[in-house]
Design an enzyme around this catalytic site. Sequence first.
Site, PDB file in Angstrom:
ATOM      1  N   GLY A  56      79.118  37.393  20.372  1.00  0.00           N
ATOM      2  CA  GLY A  56      78.776  38.127  21.577  1.00  0.00           C
ATOM      3  C   GLY A  56      80.045  38.583  22.257  1.00  0.00           C
ATOM      4  O   GLY A  56      81.152  38.161  21.892  1.00  0.00           O
TER       5      GLY A  56
ATOM      6  N   GLN B 239      85.677  41.053  29.054  1.00  0.00           N
ATOM      7  CA  GLN B 239      86.630  40.656  28.010  1.00  0.00           C
ATOM      8  C   GLN B 239      87.440  41.834  27.488  1.00  0.00           C
ATOM      9  O   GLN B 239      88.512  41.633  26.924  1.00  0.00           O
ATOM     10  CB  GLN B 239      85.896  39.987  26.838  1.00  0.00           C
ATOM     11  CG  GLN B 239      85.343  38.609  27.192  1.00  0.00           C
ATOM     12  CD  GLN B 239      84.656  37.990  26.007  1.00  0.00           C
ATOM     13  OE1 GLN B 239      83.505  38.283  25.718  1.00  0.00           O
ATOM     14  NE2 GLN B 239      85.373  37.139  25.275  1.00  0.00           N
TER      15      GLN B 239
ATOM     16  N   CYS C 191      85.260  31.291  21.646  1.00  0.00           N
ATOM     17  CA  CYS C 191      85.270  32.478  22.491  1.00  0.00           C
ATOM     18  C   CYS C 191      86.446  33.353  22.075  1.00  0.00           C
ATOM     19  O   CYS C 191      87.552  32.839  21.864  1.00  0.00           O
ATOM     20  CB  CYS C 191      85.419  32.060  23.951  1.00  0.00           C
ATOM     21  SG  CYS C 191      85.437  33.452  25.091  1.00  0.00           S
ATOM     22  N   LEU C 192      86.211  34.650  21.977  1.00  0.00           N
ATOM     23  CA  LEU C 192      87.290  35.553  21.561  1.00  0.00           C
ATOM     24  C   LEU C 192      88.416  35.602  22.597  1.00  0.00           C
ATOM     25  O   LEU C 192      89.517  36.017  22.278  1.00  0.00           O
ATOM     26  CB  LEU C 192      86.734  36.956  21.307  1.00  0.00           C
ATOM     27  CG  LEU C 192      85.694  37.045  20.176  1.00  0.00           C
ATOM     28  CD1 LEU C 192      85.166  38.469  20.062  1.00  0.00           C
ATOM     29  CD2 LEU C 192      86.262  36.581  18.847  1.00  0.00           C
TER      30      LEU C 192
ATOM     31  N   HIS D  10      76.638  31.481  27.601  1.00  0.00           N
ATOM     32  CA  HIS D  10      78.085  31.682  27.446  1.00  0.00           C
ATOM     33  C   HIS D  10      78.474  33.095  27.901  1.00  0.00           C
ATOM     34  O   HIS D  10      79.441  33.264  28.656  1.00  0.00           O
ATOM     35  CB  HIS D  10      78.457  31.448  25.973  1.00  0.00           C
ATOM     36  CG  HIS D  10      79.887  31.736  25.640  1.00  0.00           C
ATOM     37  ND1 HIS D  10      80.752  30.765  25.193  1.00  0.00           N
ATOM     38  CD2 HIS D  10      80.612  32.894  25.670  1.00  0.00           C
ATOM     39  CE1 HIS D  10      81.941  31.303  24.986  1.00  0.00           C
ATOM     40  NE2 HIS D  10      81.892  32.587  25.251  1.00  0.00           N
ATOM     41  N   GLU D  11      77.729  34.091  27.429  1.00  0.00           N
ATOM     42  CA  GLU D  11      78.094  35.479  27.762  1.00  0.00           C
ATOM     43  C   GLU D  11      77.875  35.771  29.247  1.00  0.00           C
ATOM     44  O   GLU D  11      78.698  36.438  29.884  1.00  0.00           O
ATOM     45  CB  GLU D  11      77.315  36.476  26.894  1.00  0.00           C
ATOM     46  CG  GLU D  11      77.606  36.388  25.399  1.00  0.00           C
ATOM     47  CD  GLU D  11      79.079  36.435  25.040  1.00  0.00           C
ATOM     48  OE1 GLU D  11      79.859  37.052  25.784  1.00  0.00           O
ATOM     49  OE2 GLU D  11      79.458  35.826  24.021  1.00  0.00           O
TER      50      GLU D  11
ATOM     51  N   HIS E 173      80.625  34.734  31.490  1.00  0.00           N
ATOM     52  CA  HIS E 173      81.770  35.654  31.571  1.00  0.00           C
ATOM     53  C   HIS E 173      81.626  36.619  32.755  1.00  0.00           C
ATOM     54  O   HIS E 173      82.631  37.040  33.332  1.00  0.00           O
ATOM     55  CB  HIS E 173      81.871  36.496  30.298  1.00  0.00           C
ATOM     56  CG  HIS E 173      82.581  35.831  29.157  1.00  0.00           C
ATOM     57  ND1 HIS E 173      83.911  35.515  29.191  1.00  0.00           N
ATOM     58  CD2 HIS E 173      82.153  35.453  27.928  1.00  0.00           C
ATOM     59  CE1 HIS E 173      84.270  34.967  28.028  1.00  0.00           C
ATOM     60  NE2 HIS E 173      83.223  34.910  27.249  1.00  0.00           N
TER      61      HIS E 173
HETATM   62 NI    NI Z   1      83.287  34.145  25.278  1.00  0.00          NI
END
Ligand code: NI
Length: 170
Positions: free
Chosen positions: A47, A52, A100-101, A142-143, A146
């Site tokens: 995701g 991000q 997480c990226l 999680h998303e 953000h």
């Molecule tokens: Ni993430």
Amino acid sequence: MPVKNVLKMGHPILQQVAEPVTEFNSALLDSILVDMYDTMVALDGAGLAAPQIGIRQRIVIFCVEDNPRYPDIEPVPDTVLINPEVSFLSDELVLDWEGCLSVPGLRGRVPRCNNIKYRGYDQYGNVIERIADDFHARVVLHEVDHLDGVLYPQRMEDMSDFGFEQELFP
Ligand code: NI
């Protein structure tokens, strides 16, 4: 190819509350989504949230199908979710691994509600309303975090469950 630089933990945009999207079905929104998809796919993410890639808007995407970073996971539908709202359907918290990226190379075990309802809009302004559990719920939580300036390490309770992927999963 519009693969964007993914901001890393510590960047101020990742700590800010993102703004609601006010205009759907627009060229601007389409171009943000193309950049988000290309970036997520290029990096094998499950995701991605708009902040991000430096865009402070309440937009997330997710999709889990045959992802090498998450091999044993049930598929999660390919979704654009805008201005999401989440409610918890149970008090049960489950601990499981996340990555997480924006926190590259690391994994941590994060307690999350295992059963949620979420509601939001797709890029055309159509309502999306779903009940989700297990990994699907985890990805959404999680998303959506953000969008409120929260990264998963801030949700962890036991930092001994935090480490480098190559050491944890050799
Ligand atoms: Ni993430």
